[in-house]
Design a protein around this motif. Structure first.
Motif, PDB file in Angstrom:
ATOM      1  N   ILE A 189       0.842  -1.209   0.000  1.00 48.20           N
ATOM      2  CA  ILE A 189       0.000   0.000   0.000  1.00 48.20           C
ATOM      3  C   ILE A 189       0.866   1.244   0.000  1.00 48.20           C
ATOM      4  CG2 ILE A 189      -1.663   1.321   1.335  1.00 48.20           C
ATOM      5  CD1 ILE A 189      -2.894  -1.254   2.234  1.00 48.20           C
ATOM      6  N   ILE A 193       1.008   4.320  -2.942  1.00 42.58           N
ATOM      7  CA  ILE A 193       0.751   5.760  -2.891  1.00 42.58           C
ATOM      8  C   ILE A 193       2.023   6.575  -3.094  1.00 42.58           C
ATOM      9  CG2 ILE A 193      -1.381   5.784  -1.564  1.00 42.58           C
ATOM     10  CD1 ILE A 193       0.212   6.102   0.929  1.00 42.58           C
ATOM     11  N   ASN A 212      -2.718  11.245   1.742  1.00 38.66           N
ATOM     12  CA  ASN A 212      -3.964  10.631   2.176  1.00 38.66           C
ATOM     13  C   ASN A 212      -3.711   9.974   3.531  1.00 38.66           C
ATOM     14  OD1 ASN A 212      -6.107   8.879   2.647  1.00 38.66           O
ATOM     15  ND2 ASN A 212      -6.606   8.889   0.477  1.00 38.66           N
ATOM     16  N   LEU A 214      -5.572   8.548   5.852  1.00 37.70           N
ATOM     17  CA  LEU A 214      -6.169   7.252   6.171  1.00 37.70           C
ATOM     18  C   LEU A 214      -5.334   6.112   5.603  1.00 37.70           C
ATOM     19  CD1 LEU A 214      -8.862   5.685   7.114  1.00 37.70           C
ATOM     20  CD2 LEU A 214      -9.279   5.617   4.664  1.00 37.70           C
ATOM     21  N   THR A 215      -5.052   6.201   4.312  1.00 39.69           N
ATOM     22  CA  THR A 215      -4.303   5.131   3.661  1.00 39.69           C
ATOM     23  C   THR A 215      -2.916   4.999   4.261  1.00 39.69           C
ATOM     24  OG1 THR A 215      -5.453   5.806   1.689  1.00 39.69           O
ATOM     25  CG2 THR A 215      -3.678   4.240   1.409  1.00 39.69           C
ATOM     26  N   PHE A 218      -3.003   3.515   7.731  1.00 39.69           N
ATOM     27  CA  PHE A 218      -3.335   2.093   7.636  1.00 39.69           C
ATOM     28  C   PHE A 218      -2.108   1.286   7.245  1.00 39.69           C
ATOM     29  CE2 PHE A 218      -5.281  -1.496   5.217  1.00 39.69           C
ATOM     30  CZ  PHE A 218      -5.914  -2.088   6.291  1.00 39.69           C
TER      31      PHE A 218
END
Lengths: 503, 165
Positions: A189, A193, A212, A214-215, A218
């Motif tokens: 992930i 990004i 971002n 949230l991403t 996470f």
């Protein structure tokens, strides 16, 4: 990458090259010497000492190795610096002790026809840990963790003498596979990004305003779960007691010291190189404000030390008790990282140096006693202080040092940690850690009580170790006392080793 | 919906449905065969993404190698085939909560992220580029993988070996 770059890179990772060559020599020697394998431990020892000698002479060396040819910045896959070399030295020193442990251990002697495989796997662990310490690329980080894990899965069940060996190995594999899968998911992930796997390039990416959250959070939590598993931080610690109890004691000692040190070095480098925006004049690390590492680390560390200490209270098996105690120690060390400053870093490094001596020492004596009595139950320690005085005294010193009472080195380790915490105005956390230390006093002293205040029972054995074992015990005991009284040299050494390569 | 979308959903459906059967069937041989379709579906997805090398490796290594080995292993050991797998559910509430949170987080991540994307520049073969990178920029990773495989081999042999009594 052209050849000059390659030669330059190989020069920087010379210790790792030596370790790899030694690994191959052991594999070949194991094939040639299939009748008499007594010389293999000596080959292993020679390889370790050679790597150690190179690292100590090249302590000041630093630079990036394996820089991709098309990169605009000069960031390589491997960052060689004094911080990394310090942890690599710790790894090699504990490996040297493990060779002596294994040579004395009854469990390992029983499988002496497979000793070549044993040392090959130990070297696999060493290589994995050394690359974990200096990796500055997510691919290399994942790969080195896998190398370390694969070797240690096999070693945890290596002796196959009892069912609990296989159980330890299987549990380790299952938990390990899940956690490395989770970590890989986080890495993918993060790559999705940012478009980069290099830690330094990630730092550049984090400076951009459009993130971002949230991403990003996470993926970071997933990656932290993978590392947390390696350092057995709560809530990823479930494998630790079972694996530590089931594995051969030499391997348990190794996992609790070296593998943990490598995991911490990796976590420290990850945070330091990717998330620190600037370092201010006092040496505090100012992090990017999108992810609150400090709160995460504080919560995890308090959870870890409390869980470790309270679970250790009712363990009757010494190996299991030491497993929980090592979880608790991981909690203290995480607290040092949560300070997020150079002072915290110094405290961690001092702590690890001392933790290595006292934890290895405690495991070694438990091993000697278990070889004689056949179990690690606390009842077998009744009156042991009278039947085997020297081992009793040495074990007492190690346990007192693990608690952190003066005049042992464990006190110095805790002292620096608490000073760093108080300096950073983290008083409440320091108090919690202090209360935890008080709790830990109970289960350490309980062993002392059994050794000295209980009459020797029929099951108590008098352990007469051979000369070399006494020598190992003394080599571990003397520094624990000495560094408790005169600790300037280790502090000076650590202060020379705090530079971490970063932007 | 163009032809690519249809093929994508076809492969995705194959992967998901057979994946569901892998975990729900009680017979280990059946589970092995369902796994075949799961891995095949994933290989198809790789092809659609233009990752030809990974797709071929997926077919050769997973479908062709590991899975066949797994099925042989299961079929040659009668003890395992005759054993009924326990596939009941325990701790269903914590599991649902845990999986639910993870699923929610993943869905949110999937839709709310601006992934770094690159416009497809035709379907160029990737194999030669991967090979070049493996012996230049990523030579360290390549060599380390060699050692990893050696260690894994030795470890596997060490586990599988029966000790002389």
């Amino acid at each position: 990458m052209d050849l000059t770059n390659l030669y330059y890179s190989l020069r920087l990772i010379l210790p790792e090259v030596i370790v790899s060559v030694a690994l191959l020599i052991i594999v070949i020697a194991d094939l040639i010497l299939h009748r008499d394998k007594k010389s293999i431990p000596y080959i292993a020892l020679t390889g370790m000492l050679a790597a150690l000698a190179f690292m100590i002479t090249d302590l000041a060396q630093q630079g990036f190795a394996f820089i991709p040819s098309k990169s605009q910045h000069m960031f390589g896959m491997v960052a060689v610096d004094a911080f990394g070399t310090f942890f690599k030295i710790l790894i090699i020193i504990s490996s040297v002790f493990i060779v002596f442990f294994s040579n004395s251990s009854l469990e390992i002697q029983k499988v002496s026809d497979r000793i070549g495989e044993y040392y090959t796997l130990i070297y696999g662990m060493i290589l994995g840990m050394m690359f974990m310490i200096s990796a500055s690329d997510l691919i290399l980080i994942y790969l080195s963790i896998e190398l370390l894990s694969l070797s240690s899965y096999v070693l945890a069940g290596f002796t196959k003498l009892r069912d609990r060996n296989s159980e330890a190995s299987l549990k380790y594999i299952i938990y390990g596979a899940v956690s490395s899968g989770i970590m890989l998911f986080g890495i993918s992930i993060l790559y999705g990004i940012s478009g980069t796997t290099n830690l330094m390039a990630l730092n550049k990416f984090f400076q951009s305003p459009e993130l971002n959250l949230l991403t990003l959070s996470f993926s970071l939590i997933l990656i932290f779960a993978g590392i947390g598993y390696k350092i057995s931080a709560a809530p990823f610690h479930f494998w630790t007691p079972d694996v530590y109890e089931g594995a051969p004691i030499a391997i348990t000692a190794y996992l609790s010291v070296a593998s943990k040190a490598a995991g911490f070095a990796l976590l420290i480098r990850f945070i330091r190189t990717s998330f620190v925006a600037v370092v201010d004049a006092q040496g505090n690390w100012i992090l990017f404000d999108f992810f609150d590492w400090r709160s995460l680390l504080i919560i995890i560390s308090i959870l870890t030390m409390t869980l470790g200490n309270f679970s250790a209270l009712w363990q009757n098996n010494l190996k299991r008790m030491l497993a929980y105690s090592s979880i608790a120690h991981a909690g203290y060390i995480l607290l040092g990282l949560a300070v997020l400053s150079v002072h915290g870093l110094i405290a961690i490094m001092v702590y690890f140096l001392i933790y290595l001596l006292m934890n290895l020492g405690a495991f070694f004596i438990v091993m000697l006693i278990a070889d004689k009595s056949g179990s690690e139950n606390i009842d077998d320690y009744s009156g042991l202080g009278y039947t085997s005085p020297l081992l009793g005294v040495a074990l007492s010193i190690f346990l007192i040092s693990l608690t952190g009472i003066p005049p042992t080195a464990g006190f110095i380790a805790k002292l620096y940690l608490f000073i760093a915490l108080v300096d950073a105005n983290m008083i409440a956390v320091a108090v919690i850690a202090l209360l935890n230390t008080v709790v830990s006093l109970y289960y350490y002293v309980r062993v002392l009580k059994h050794m000295y205040l209980t009459k020797p029972s029929a099951s108590t054995s008098s352990v007469r170790a051979v000369g070399i074992n006494y020598a190992v015990v003394l080599i571990l005991t003397i520094p624990v006392i000495l560094f408790g009284l005169y600790f300037t040299p280790i502090l000076e050494f650590v202060k020379n080793c705090i530079s971490i390569l970063s932007i | 919906m163009n032809i690519y979308d249809i093929i994508f959903y076809l492969f995705a459906a194959i992967t998901l449905v057979s994946g569901f059967f892998v975990v729900s069937t009680k017979n280990i041989v059946h589970a092995g065969f369902y796994l075949l379709f799961t891995l095949f579906g994933v290989a198809g997805l790789y092809v659609l993404l233009g990752a030809d090398f990974i797709a071929i490796v997926q077919l050769l290594v997973y479908v062709g190698g590991i899975l066949i080995l797994l099925l042989f292993g299961v079929m040659l050991t009668n003890k395992i085939t005759s054993v009924d797998l326990r596939s009941g559910t325990s701790y269903i509430i914590p599991a649902v909560i845990g999986v639910g949170i993870l699923w929610g987080a993943l869905t949110a991540v999937l839709f709310k992220t601006s992934w770094r994307s690159k416009a497809p520049s035709g379907m160029d073969p990737t194999t030669s580029e991967i090979g070049r990178l493996l012996i230049t920029d990523y030579v360290l990773v390549f060599e380390l993988l060699g050692i990893l495989l050696l260690v894994a081999l030795i470890g596997a042999a060490s586990i599988a070996r029966r000790d002389k009594e």
